[in-house]
Design a protein around this motif. Structure first.
Motif, PDB file in Angstrom:
ATOM      1  N   ILE A  86       4.572  -7.739   1.722  1.00 49.91           N
ATOM      2  CA  ILE A  86       3.913  -6.767   0.849  1.00 49.91           C
ATOM      3  C   ILE A  86       2.821  -6.057   1.641  1.00 49.91           C
ATOM      4  O   ILE A  86       2.049  -6.696   2.363  1.00 49.91           O
ATOM      5  CB  ILE A  86       3.311  -7.472  -0.389  1.00 49.91           C
ATOM      6  CG1 ILE A  86       4.435  -8.085  -1.232  1.00 49.91           C
ATOM      7  CG2 ILE A  86       2.473  -6.509  -1.208  1.00 49.91           C
ATOM      8  CD1 ILE A  86       3.959  -8.967  -2.351  1.00 49.91           C
ATOM      9  N   CYS A  87       2.749  -4.729   1.503  1.00 53.95           N
ATOM     10  CA  CYS A  87       1.718  -3.943   2.206  1.00 53.95           C
ATOM     11  C   CYS A  87       0.353  -4.185   1.585  1.00 53.95           C
ATOM     12  O   CYS A  87       0.215  -4.264   0.365  1.00 53.95           O
ATOM     13  CB  CYS A  87       2.011  -2.443   2.091  1.00 53.95           C
ATOM     14  SG  CYS A  87       3.296  -1.849   3.177  1.00 53.95           S
ATOM     15  N   ASN A  88      -0.653  -4.259   2.438  1.00 53.43           N
ATOM     16  CA  ASN A  88      -2.027  -4.184   1.975  1.00 53.43           C
ATOM     17  C   ASN A  88      -2.551  -2.818   2.406  1.00 53.43           C
ATOM     18  O   ASN A  88      -1.843  -2.050   3.059  1.00 53.43           O
ATOM     19  CB  ASN A  88      -2.874  -5.347   2.507  1.00 53.43           C
ATOM     20  CG  ASN A  88      -2.900  -5.387   4.017  1.00 53.43           C
ATOM     21  OD1 ASN A  88      -3.021  -4.354   4.685  1.00 53.43           O
ATOM     22  ND2 ASN A  88      -2.792  -6.575   4.589  1.00 53.43           N
ATOM     23  N   LYS A  89      -3.782  -2.473   2.025  1.00 52.22           N
ATOM     24  CA  LYS A  89      -4.318  -1.144   2.336  1.00 52.22           C
ATOM     25  C   LYS A  89      -4.266  -0.826   3.823  1.00 52.22           C
ATOM     26  O   LYS A  89      -3.950   0.286   4.216  1.00 52.22           O
ATOM     27  CB  LYS A  89      -5.751  -1.006   1.820  1.00 52.22           C
ATOM     28  CG  LYS A  89      -5.840  -0.715   0.363  1.00 52.22           C
ATOM     29  CD  LYS A  89      -7.268  -0.382  -0.028  1.00 52.22           C
ATOM     30  CE  LYS A  89      -7.318   0.044  -1.479  1.00 52.22           C
ATOM     31  NZ  LYS A  89      -8.625   0.496  -1.863  1.00 52.22           N
ATOM     32  N   GLU A  90      -4.549  -1.783   4.656  1.00 54.91           N
ATOM     33  CA  GLU A  90      -4.568  -1.557   6.109  1.00 54.91           C
ATOM     34  C   GLU A  90      -3.160  -1.286   6.657  1.00 54.91           C
ATOM     35  O   GLU A  90      -3.008  -0.624   7.677  1.00 54.91           O
ATOM     36  CB  GLU A  90      -5.183  -2.745   6.855  1.00 54.91           C
ATOM     37  CG  GLU A  90      -6.649  -2.996   6.539  1.00 54.91           C
ATOM     38  CD  GLU A  90      -6.869  -3.726   5.211  1.00 54.91           C
ATOM     39  OE1 GLU A  90      -6.041  -4.588   4.834  1.00 54.91           O
ATOM     40  OE2 GLU A  90      -7.859  -3.404   4.524  1.00 54.91           O
ATOM     41  N   ASP A  91      -2.126  -1.798   5.994  1.00 60.84           N
ATOM     42  CA  ASP A  91      -0.746  -1.609   6.452  1.00 60.84           C
ATOM     43  C   ASP A  91      -0.217  -0.204   6.166  1.00 60.84           C
ATOM     44  O   ASP A  91       0.712   0.259   6.826  1.00 60.84           O
ATOM     45  CB  ASP A  91       0.195  -2.601   5.752  1.00 60.84           C
ATOM     46  CG  ASP A  91      -0.132  -4.049   6.064  1.00 60.84           C
ATOM     47  OD1 ASP A  91      -0.643  -4.325   7.164  1.00 60.84           O
ATOM     48  OD2 ASP A  91       0.129  -4.904   5.198  1.00 60.84           O
ATOM     49  N   ILE A  92      -0.772   0.458   5.181  1.00 62.21           N
ATOM     50  CA  ILE A  92      -0.241   1.751   4.750  1.00 62.21           C
ATOM     51  C   ILE A  92      -0.512   2.846   5.777  1.00 62.21           C
ATOM     52  O   ILE A  92       0.362   3.661   6.075  1.00 62.21           O
ATOM     53  CB  ILE A  92      -0.797   2.119   3.363  1.00 62.21           C
ATOM     54  CG1 ILE A  92      -0.241   1.115   2.337  1.00 62.21           C
ATOM     55  CG2 ILE A  92      -0.449   3.548   2.978  1.00 62.21           C
ATOM     56  CD1 ILE A  92      -0.875   1.196   0.978  1.00 62.21           C
ATOM     57  N   LYS A  93      -1.687   2.864   6.373  1.00 62.46           N
ATOM     58  CA  LYS A  93      -2.054   3.929   7.302  1.00 62.46           C
ATOM     59  C   LYS A  93      -1.092   4.049   8.485  1.00 62.46           C
ATOM     60  O   LYS A  93      -0.625   5.153   8.787  1.00 62.46           O
ATOM     61  CB  LYS A  93      -3.492   3.753   7.788  1.00 62.46           C
ATOM     62  CG  LYS A  93      -3.951   4.894   8.694  1.00 62.46           C
ATOM     63  CD  LYS A  93      -5.409   4.793   9.026  1.00 62.46           C
ATOM     64  CE  LYS A  93      -5.939   5.837   9.958  1.00 62.46           C
ATOM     65  NZ  LYS A  93      -5.146   6.965  10.318  1.00 62.46           N
ATOM     66  N   PRO A  94      -0.731   2.969   9.185  1.00 64.81           N
ATOM     67  CA  PRO A  94       0.192   3.150  10.310  1.00 64.81           C
ATOM     68  C   PRO A  94       1.584   3.630   9.883  1.00 64.81           C
ATOM     69  O   PRO A  94       2.267   4.315  10.640  1.00 64.81           O
ATOM     70  CB  PRO A  94       0.260   1.771  10.970  1.00 64.81           C
ATOM     71  CG  PRO A  94      -0.315   0.814  10.012  1.00 64.81           C
ATOM     72  CD  PRO A  94      -1.221   1.586   9.102  1.00 64.81           C
ATOM     73  N   ILE A  95       1.993   3.300   8.664  1.00 64.66           N
ATOM     74  CA  ILE A  95       3.285   3.770   8.166  1.00 64.66           C
ATOM     75  C   ILE A  95       3.248   5.277   7.952  1.00 64.66           C
ATOM     76  O   ILE A  95       4.118   6.020   8.423  1.00 64.66           O
ATOM     77  CB  ILE A  95       3.665   3.027   6.860  1.00 64.66           C
ATOM     78  CG1 ILE A  95       3.856   1.535   7.147  1.00 64.66           C
ATOM     79  CG2 ILE A  95       4.913   3.639   6.224  1.00 64.66           C
ATOM     80  CD1 ILE A  95       3.926   0.671   5.896  1.00 64.66           C
TER      81      ILE A  95
END
Length: 137
Positions: A5-14
């Protein structure tokens, strides 16, 4: 490899990764995302409608949500919001608008405002359809 599951920090690189790929293929015409978000209020200063949209980096106006409270529908508020949004988008360089809705929502509204159907998902949701529109601004 692991899917999680994505957390906030994971969304930016995507998002950054997709943007970098896209911009390698087609140069940006404007800044990455220009939000255009407006509301309409009644005489008591209560929000009774609004539009959440923005201009993407290829100068396309993407309408995410346009809503008017039920008691204020059929009185021109939605049309006023849409005209204002399109005007502001054109000032900022948008050349095309895109939106999707469902047959039980605003199909007739967008047709009335000269949006063209460019696609449909029949049976989504069951017994209905999702409709995709575009309009040259």
């Amino acid at each position: 490899m692991k899917i999680d599951i994505c957390n906030k920090e994971d969304i930016k690189p995507i998002v950054d990764g997709l943007n970098a790929y896209n911009l390698e293929k087609v140069s940006a015409l404007s800044s990455i995302w220009t939000p255009l978000e407006f509301n309409i209020k009644n005489y008591n200063d209560v929000v009774v409608g609004g539009v959440l949209a923005g201009i993407n980096y290829w100068n396309g106006l993407e309408i995410k949500i346009l809503w008017v409270e039920e008691n204020y529908r059929q009185q021109g508020f939605g049309s006023a919001l849409l005209r204002h949004l399109e005007h502001e988008a054109k000032i900022r360089g948008a050349s095309m608008a895109m939106v999707d809705t469902f047959d039980f929502q605003a199909e007739g509204f967008y047709l009335k405002h000269n949006y063209e159907v460019i696609g449909e998902l029949k049976g989504f949701p069951k017994h209905h359809k999702r409709i995709y529109f575009s309009k040259v601004l």
